[in-house]
Design a protein around this motif. Structure first.
Motif, mmCIF file in Angstrom:
data_model
loop_
_atom_site.group_PDB
_atom_site.id
_atom_site.type_symbol
_atom_site.label_atom_id
_atom_site.label_comp_id
_atom_site.label_asym_id
_atom_site.label_seq_id
_atom_site.Cartn_x
_atom_site.Cartn_y
_atom_site.Cartn_z
ATOM 1 N N CYS A 174 -20.819 5.419 5.664
ATOM 2 C CA CYS A 174 -20.241 4.414 6.564
ATOM 3 C C CYS A 174 -20.121 5.023 7.961
ATOM 4 O O CYS A 174 -19.028 5.329 8.441
ATOM 5 C CB CYS A 174 -18.896 3.946 6.031
ATOM 6 S SG CYS A 174 -18.352 2.430 6.812
ATOM 7 N N GLU A 178 -24.437 -2.434 5.318
ATOM 8 C CA GLU A 178 -24.403 -2.905 3.929
ATOM 9 C C GLU A 178 -25.125 -1.972 2.967
ATOM 10 O O GLU A 178 -24.653 -1.709 1.876
ATOM 11 C CB GLU A 178 -25.008 -4.309 3.816
ATOM 12 C CG GLU A 178 -24.077 -5.399 4.249
ATOM 13 C CD GLU A 178 -24.727 -6.773 4.127
ATOM 14 O OE1 GLU A 178 -25.813 -6.898 3.513
ATOM 15 O OE2 GLU A 178 -24.137 -7.722 4.660
ATOM 16 N N ASN A 179 -26.281 -1.482 3.348
ATOM 17 C CA ASN A 179 -27.074 -0.637 2.455
ATOM 18 C C ASN A 179 -27.077 0.833 2.867
ATOM 19 O O ASN A 179 -27.863 1.612 2.346
ATOM 20 C CB ASN A 179 -28.510 -1.166 2.399
ATOM 21 C CG ASN A 179 -28.565 -2.567 1.832
ATOM 22 O OD1 ASN A 179 -27.897 -2.857 0.851
ATOM 23 N ND2 ASN A 179 -29.328 -3.442 2.466
ATOM 24 N N ALA A 180 -26.205 1.187 3.797
ATOM 25 C CA ALA A 180 -26.162 2.564 4.275
ATOM 26 C C ALA A 180 -25.511 3.485 3.237
ATOM 27 O O ALA A 180 -24.581 3.084 2.534
ATOM 28 C CB ALA A 180 -25.389 2.640 5.589
ATOM 29 N N LYS A 181 -26.011 4.696 3.155
ATOM 30 C CA LYS A 181 -25.456 5.684 2.225
ATOM 31 C C LYS A 181 -24.071 6.136 2.695
ATOM 32 O O LYS A 181 -23.196 6.410 1.887
ATOM 33 C CB LYS A 181 -26.411 6.889 2.137
ATOM 34 C CG LYS A 181 -25.967 7.957 1.187
ATOM 35 C CD LYS A 181 -26.968 9.099 1.122
ATOM 36 C CE LYS A 181 -26.466 10.223 0.244
ATOM 37 N NZ LYS A 181 -27.369 11.356 0.241
ATOM 38 N N TYR A 200 -15.834 -8.401 6.278
ATOM 39 C CA TYR A 200 -16.891 -7.380 6.294
ATOM 40 C C TYR A 200 -17.170 -6.841 7.699
ATOM 41 O O TYR A 200 -17.848 -5.832 7.842
ATOM 42 C CB TYR A 200 -18.175 -7.904 5.643
ATOM 43 C CG TYR A 200 -18.758 -9.124 6.321
ATOM 44 C CD1 TYR A 200 -19.637 -8.997 7.398
ATOM 45 C CD2 TYR A 200 -18.440 -10.399 5.876
ATOM 46 C CE1 TYR A 200 -20.169 -10.114 8.016
ATOM 47 C CE2 TYR A 200 -18.972 -11.523 6.488
ATOM 48 C CZ TYR A 200 -19.828 -11.379 7.562
ATOM 49 O OH TYR A 200 -20.350 -12.484 8.176
ATOM 50 N N THR A 237 -24.083 -5.843 9.008
ATOM 51 C CA THR A 237 -25.233 -6.028 8.130
ATOM 52 C C THR A 237 -25.978 -4.706 7.935
ATOM 53 O O THR A 237 -26.380 -4.375 6.817
ATOM 54 C CB THR A 237 -26.193 -7.097 8.708
ATOM 55 O OG1 THR A 237 -25.471 -8.323 8.830
ATOM 56 C CG2 THR A 237 -27.399 -7.302 7.811
#
Length: 144
Positions: A99, A94-97, A60, A91
């Motif tokens: 990249c 992870e929740n980003a709309k 990751y 980290t």
């Protein structure tokens, strides 16, 4: 070659969709189409991913195809061939709309560019300066 005639902001770039799978970089507010990666460049990026996994880095934290906001006269975002991210940045994505490693995230620990034909000046000069300005500790250039 640029696509848009009016300079774009980073927010506009993130929302841009031309309805195709085309890749773009944002350079000083200008949308620049990126050529399709060569098979050799794809193989090199894949080999790097495999090698860093073997060294024990978690998957990751390794990125192919992620974009990176960099400083320019206007908004700019580059798409390196390969990056090694810090734990905090991985980290945060992870929740980003999208990249995209933004300015409020720690820079990648390593950025690797595989030089594309007729793009030597971009990778050796322009991106090197932009990545240094972003305080990326290590930048590798692989010239096949």
């Amino acid at each position: 070659m640029t696509v848009a005639t009016k300079p774009m902001t980073l927010a506009e770039f993130l929302e841009y969709d031309d309805g195709t799978d085309s890749r773009h970089e944002l350079v000083n507010g200008n949308l620049i189409p990126m050529p399709t990666e060569s098979e050799l460049n794809n193989r090199i990026a894949s080999l790097l991913f495999a090698q860093f996994l073997q060294l024990g880095l978690p998957f990751y934290r390794l990125r192919i195809g992620a974009q990176l906001a960099v400083s320019g006269a206007r908004a700019s975002a580059r798409q390196p061939d390969f990056m090694v991210l810090s734990e905090d940045t991985a980290t945060a994505l992870e929740n980003a709309k999208h990249c995209l490693i933004t300015f409020d995230m720690l820079p990648p620990q390593l950025v690797i560019e595989v030089v594309s034909p007729q793009q030597e000046n971009r990778d050796y000069r322009h991106k090197r300066t932009e990545y240094a300005g972003r305080q990326i500790p290590e930048y590798w250039i692989i010239d096949p």
